[in-house]
Design a protein around this motif. Structure first.
Motif, mmCIF file in Angstrom:
data_model
loop_
_atom_site.group_PDB
_atom_site.id
_atom_site.type_symbol
_atom_site.label_atom_id
_atom_site.label_comp_id
_atom_site.label_asym_id
_atom_site.label_seq_id
_atom_site.Cartn_x
_atom_site.Cartn_y
_atom_site.Cartn_z
ATOM 1 N N TRP A 893 1.559 1.093 7.056
ATOM 2 C CA TRP A 893 0.432 0.572 6.278
ATOM 3 C C TRP A 893 0.106 1.593 5.184
ATOM 4 C CZ3 TRP A 893 1.036 0.038 11.402
ATOM 5 C CH2 TRP A 893 0.814 -1.211 12.002
ATOM 6 N N ASP A 895 -2.891 2.286 2.193
ATOM 7 C CA ASP A 895 -4.214 1.856 1.735
ATOM 8 C C ASP A 895 -4.225 1.747 0.210
ATOM 9 O OD1 ASP A 895 -6.896 1.228 1.604
ATOM 10 O OD2 ASP A 895 -7.577 3.290 1.915
ATOM 11 N N TYR A 896 -3.593 0.694 -0.322
ATOM 12 C CA TYR A 896 -3.412 0.551 -1.772
ATOM 13 C C TYR A 896 -4.735 0.495 -2.521
ATOM 14 C CZ TYR A 896 1.428 -0.605 -0.548
ATOM 15 O OH TYR A 896 2.702 -0.583 -0.057
ATOM 16 N N ASN A 897 -5.780 -0.094 -1.949
ATOM 17 C CA ASN A 897 -7.059 -0.203 -2.671
ATOM 18 C C ASN A 897 -8.019 0.934 -2.348
ATOM 19 O OD1 ASN A 897 -7.814 -0.830 -0.104
ATOM 20 N ND2 ASN A 897 -8.409 -2.956 -0.532
ATOM 21 N N PHE A 902 -6.968 0.101 6.655
ATOM 22 C CA PHE A 902 -5.595 -0.397 6.576
ATOM 23 C C PHE A 902 -5.632 -1.902 6.818
ATOM 24 C CE2 PHE A 902 -4.761 4.071 7.939
ATOM 25 C CZ PHE A 902 -4.094 4.476 6.788
ATOM 26 N N SER A 905 -2.886 -6.986 4.359
ATOM 27 C CA SER A 905 -2.078 -7.130 3.146
ATOM 28 C C SER A 905 -1.362 -5.833 2.773
ATOM 29 C CB SER A 905 -2.978 -7.571 1.988
ATOM 30 O OG SER A 905 -3.993 -6.603 1.758
ATOM 31 N N GLU A 906 -1.689 -4.731 3.462
ATOM 32 C CA GLU A 906 -1.092 -3.429 3.165
ATOM 33 C C GLU A 906 -0.035 -3.035 4.196
ATOM 34 O OE1 GLU A 906 -5.147 -1.650 1.051
ATOM 35 O OE2 GLU A 906 -4.799 -1.331 3.183
ATOM 36 N N ALA A 930 -2.040 -1.267 -7.374
ATOM 37 C CA ALA A 930 -2.470 -0.171 -6.509
ATOM 38 C C ALA A 930 -3.406 0.769 -7.271
ATOM 39 C CB ALA A 930 -1.264 0.596 -5.991
ATOM 40 N N THR A 935 -4.652 8.445 -1.390
ATOM 41 C CA THR A 935 -4.888 7.429 -0.372
ATOM 42 C C THR A 935 -4.079 7.795 0.864
ATOM 43 O OG1 THR A 935 -5.024 5.058 0.055
ATOM 44 C CG2 THR A 935 -3.057 5.838 -1.064
#
Length: 993
Positions: A893, A895-897, A902, A905-906, A930, A935
């Motif tokens: 996973w 944490d793109y945002n 987590f 969608s990640e 992203a 992150t």
């Protein structure tokens, strides 16, 4: 006329000889039908309430099952049933419920006295069914179920097929099952015993049934008696007809018969053999069945321990007579009592042995109980109680029937006999006790004493024993009564409790009468040697005792009502916190109460804290106060506050706080409103805990015995405040934390309390007024940085003054400090993660085999734990496992945002085929959306044979986890020099198989 000479040859003679021989053999077979017994050789090593097996009659003729032998599972009287069901062949599988609905037929039901048999097998076992003619058709398969408390065999590698006389017993897999009549499920299980059968050939001659056999010569009303015949009449063409005092019994046409007895009866049976059309009938010798009355027919409440370990009643002695030596002292640890329902080291029914002793009405006799533990140290504290059903009504709860109650639980001191716990007392037999046999019950229960020790108690550890005693009639009284003092069971009772009254001296003899009085005068109906009343106000009680024309008044006794504060029940726990492991209460905070403590180590695992600094608080009606309880590990937390000062904790006064189930300390906080209707004055707050794997304590369990955990009581003083006056001075706004992760609940309070009626509160944050936030305390889930304060208003009797508290600012922690890290489960075993690599970057962290020391690890930023990644690009992530592992799976996973969570969608699943000692990889695509900056990345691994990791498993507890490692690294991705910090979590799990 020409006469022809008859031709006679040797061939004719031989034919005649064969015919005669065949006729003789046939006649012999009809006249004396042989019986065959098939005995099993299975080991006597297990037991249950029934065994099911396959029976195959391969003969060209039907057979009759005449008798069954089986190793009994208990000593006592039990009803044995035989059921059959025709089937297509062997290997029928689970038989399901043994019932008529499922195609079964009950062929026999007989009551027999059995002796527990842990040794014998085959024909050496006891005969449990006899005198039967249960027919099985020729060349047919049947399932057979024997219902009783029996010993059967776990077949395993033993021989499971036994044959003889063309019949076979099959207990092999899919044929032999053990278990209750509701559905045997234990497979394979085999009959330990034997089956006797005979060919179902026509009967002949005169039947000789012999005596009528009854399962009991006398029974209580409504109890069934099973009837059978001394001698079976073998063969087909046999019929039966049973008779009782009313004559022919319609439908009673089997070789056995069962009837509920409501009056004395005589039974016999007409047995008829049709003799090929020339029937002959013989009547069995009649048997008389009487009707039993009195204590032997009473049904008493159940009292039994749930465990066999620890406390055992070694010996009971009343009036000089003691427990039968076969079951006393150490013998009681291995030999169950003979009466029905007895359970070794849990419940002993000695009623079938007859009266323990004979006592006279009015006599005072000594009672002694010796107690120890069969399994030796540790020796636990228990309470002992004894009850006698003096009026023989099936209850132990009538006044005067509690003949001994130990006030405090105590323990044996060492090996028996010198280390026995011994209690001694005197028991007075009431002059009005019903003559004849009655029941005495003795209980030893761990953790119980005083009011909690009751005659119908079902409890964790200890033993209950029931005896008979015989009460004889006293001679007529004479002279002037001398009752002496009136004795009260409690002269300072709590409100609503029962006080029992008796007399110092017994007036011996029949013809004695009693009349009790209190401050209200003569008490209607109080005319026995004992009297009980519920204490609500202080009172004086005495009794007039009369013999003939002489009456003497006992010296009165006075009692006062105890303060309710001293009347709260004592809560108990069977095992405590088990070494501060299950449900230890580390801290309780409620206003000025702030008490940190260690767990008690002895029963009843309860602490009543005396008022003092940190253990008492003054609270005001109309306010709201947070209650915080810290549980050390693995436990529920609940609480009660006695707002109405009734001396008891009502269900309406209950609060559930929370449960800790991952083994780390947890604090649960709930805002408690102090009701405007709360009674002013001193009251109590109770906090209880219980192990998380049991049910949470319910609202009605403020006094109940719980399994694990502990209980704590604290003192509160409830005050109705006067009207407030002047300007409030709330001071600073206080927060439970000033820097938090998104989604954290923050509790807010005020530095200074504003006391009095007419105080109101209104909380604010950066969005303005917070609707509904009108208490002196406020809680909010904080997801963004925010500021909080409170307007405190005093109405000043119509001239309100408002003061705002100094605001407090709540900041947000960086996302990298907010990832879930508890409750993930696991341990360091095989399937650990030995390496993580993002190909083409500097992130290539090798932890190697044996590096797992914690199930969650966070790796700091370094060269080998960072990477520069470009949004929109694809990267291969390799995950390795050590050589000691089995095949693993792995997932990632990121944490793109950068929200500290987590999300599904990640998620990227990497591989389900990471071989031991090698690596496997998968592709991760960095979204173009992203967020730039630091992150985290989490890696989890698990055994490949368990449930696959899914997108929602970033924070879940993996049930079968054996090892979990969490790596924290710095991972950079760039869109032309944009750095991103990544945490990598590696988790390895191994399924126990």
């Amino acid at each position: 006329m020409i006469k022809m000479k008859q031709k006679f040859t040797w061939q004719t003679l031989n034919r005649l000889r064969v015919f005669c021989l065949t006729l003789l053999v046939s006649m012999a077979s009809i006249g004396a039908i042989a019986q065959t017994t098939i005995a099993t050789t299975l080991a006597n090593n297990n037991g249950q309430s029934g065994v099911c097996f396959n029976l195959y009659n391969s003969n060209a003729y039907a057979i009759n099952i005449n008798a069954i032998q089986c190793a009994a599972g208990l000593t006592g009287t039990q009803t044995v049933e035989l059921w059959t069901k025709p089937v297509a062949g062997n290997n029928q599988g689970l038989p399901g419920a043994i019932s008529v609905v499922n195609g079964w037929t009950q062929q026999a039901s007989q009551t027999v006295a059995t002796t527990q048999d842990l040794v014998n097998t085959g024909a050496a076992c006891q005969t449990v069914l006899s005198g039967m003619n249960v027919s099985l058709a020729a060349n047919s398969y049947y399932l057979v179920f024997l219902k009783m408390e029996l010993r059967y065999s776990t077949v395993g590698t033993q021989t499971c097929l036994f044959s003889g006389g063309g019949v076979s017993i099959n207990s092999c897999a899919l044929n032999g099952y053990g278990g209750p009549i509701t559905g045997p499920t234990f497979n394979p299980r085999g009959l330990v015993g034997a089956i006797t059968f005979s060919a179902a050939l026509p009967c002949s001659g005169t039947p000789a049934p012999g005596n009528t056999v009854a399962s009991a010569s006398s029974v209580c009303t409504g109890i069934n008696v099973n009837l059978s015949l001394q001698n079976p009449t073998i063969g087909t063409g046999v019929s039966h007809q049973w008779f009782n005092n009313a004559g022919l019994i319609a439908g009673a046409t089997n070789s056995t018969y069962s009837q509920a007895i409501t009056s004395p009866e005589n039974f016999y049976c007409n047995v008829t053999c049709d003799n090929g059309g020339s029937p002959i009938t013989t009547a069995s010798t009649p048997v008389a069945v009487g009707l039993t009355t009195g204590s032997a027919c009473l049904t008493y409440c159940s009292s039994v321990s749930s465990n066999t370990a620890d406390e055992e009643i070694y010996q009971v002695t009343l009036n000089g007579s003691s427990t039968n030596p076969l079951y006393a002292n150490g013998n009681g640890c291995t030999t169950p009592a003979p009466g029905a329902g007895s359970l070794l080291s849990r419940y002993s029914n000695f009623r079938t042995l007859g009266p323990l002793t004979t006592v006279m009405q009015g006599a005072t006799v000594p009672l002694e109980v010796r107690q120890n533990e069969c399994d030796g140290p540790t020796l636990y504290a228990a309470g002992i109680g004894a009850w006698i059903d003096f009026n023989q009504n099936g209850l132990f709860t009538d006044p005067g029937e509690a003949v001994y109650i130990e006030s405090t639980s105590t323990a044996a001191t060492g090996a028996s006999p010198g280390g026995d716990k011994v209690i001694s007392s005197l028991v007075t037999i009431p002059i009005g006790a019903t003559p004849g046999s009655t029941v005495m019950r003795v209980i030893c229960a761990e953790g119980y004493s005083g009011a909690s020790l009751t005659p119908c108690l079902n409890y964790g550890y200890g033993e209950t024993e029931d005896f008979l005693i015989d009460i004889t009639v006293a001679p007529p009284c004479s002279g002037i009564p001398n009752p002496g003092n009136t004795i009260a069971s409690n002269i300072n009772p709590c409100p609503g409790t029962t006080v029992n009254f008796s007399l110092q001296n017994t007036t011996v003899g029949t013809g004695v009468s009693y009349q009790w009085y209190n401050n209200s005068g003569l008490i209607p109906g109080a005319t026995t040697a004992f009297y009980s009343q519920i204490a609500t106000v202080a009172d004086d009680v005495y009794c007039d005792v009369t013999c003939g024309s002489s009456t003497t008044t006992s010296n009165l006794v006075s009692y006062t009502i105890n303060n309710y504060v001293n009347c709260y029940c004592t809560p108990t726990h069977s095992f405590g916190t088990s070494g501060s492991f299950y449900g230890q209460i580390n801290n309780v905070t409620f206003d000025a109460i702030n008490n940190t403590s260690t767990s008690p180590v002895t029963a009843p695992y309860y602490t009543n804290y005396a008022p003092g600094a940190g253990t008492t608080a003054t609270i005001y009606t109309g306010t709201s106060i947070p209650l915080s309880v810290t549980i050390g590990s693995y436990g529920y937390a609940v609480a009660w506050i006695d707002w109405d000062q009734s001396g008891s904790f009502d269900a309406s006064e209950y609060t559930y706080l929370g449960v800790e189930n991952v083994g780390v300390p947890a604090t649960f906080t709930t805002l408690i409103p102090v009701p405007l209707t709360a009674t002013p004055g001193i009251t109590k707050i109770r906090v209880r805990s219980e192990a998380y794997f049991n049910a949470a304590p319910s609202a009605t369990q403020s006094c109940a015995n719980l399994n694990y955990g502990e209980s704590e009581d604290y003192t509160l003083t409830v005050v109705i405040p006067s009207p407030c006056a002047g300007a409030p001075a709330p001071g600073n706004t206080l927060a439970s934390a000033t820097s938090v992760c998104p989604g954290t609940n923050v509790n807010f309070s005020l530095q200074n309390a504003t006391i009095g009626i007419g105080v109101t509160y209104q909380w604010y944050n950066n969005s303005g007024l917070i609707a509904g936030a009108t208490n002196s305390y406020y809680s909010q889930v904080v997801s963004i940085a925010d500021d909080f304060y409170c307007d405190v208003t005093c109405s000043n009797l119509g001239s309100p003054i408002t003061t705002a508290s100094n605001l407090v600012s709540i900041a947000m922690n960086p996302a990298i400090f907010c990832y879930c890290s508890t409750g993930l489960g696991g341990s360091c075993g095989i399937n650990s993660c030995s390496s993580v690599e993002v190909v083409g970057t500097t992130l290539n962290n090798i932890t190697g085999p044996g590096a797992c020391t914690n199930t969650y690890s966070q790796f700091p930023q370094s060269g080998s734990t960072t990477a520069l990644l470009i949004p929109g690009a694809s990267y291969t992530v390799n995950i390795g496992t050590p050589s000691a592992s089995s095949t693993s799976q792995g997932a990632v996973w990121i944490d793109y945002n950068q929200n500290g969570i987590f999300e599904a969608s990640e998620f990227t699943f990497i591989s389900n085929n990471i071989l031991a000692g090698s690596t496997a990889g998968g592709t991760v695509i960095i979204p173009v959306t992203a967020t730039s900056g630091s992150t985290g990345m989490r890696v989890r691994t698990d055994w490949a044979g368990t449930t696959l990791l899914t997108a929602t498993d970033a924070c879940t507890t993996r049930t079968w986890v054996k090892r979990k490692i969490i790596l924290s690294r710095s991972l950079h991705y760039q869109q032309h020099q944009m750095h991103l910090y990544k945490q990598i979590h590696q988790t390895v799990q191994q399924v126990a198989i």
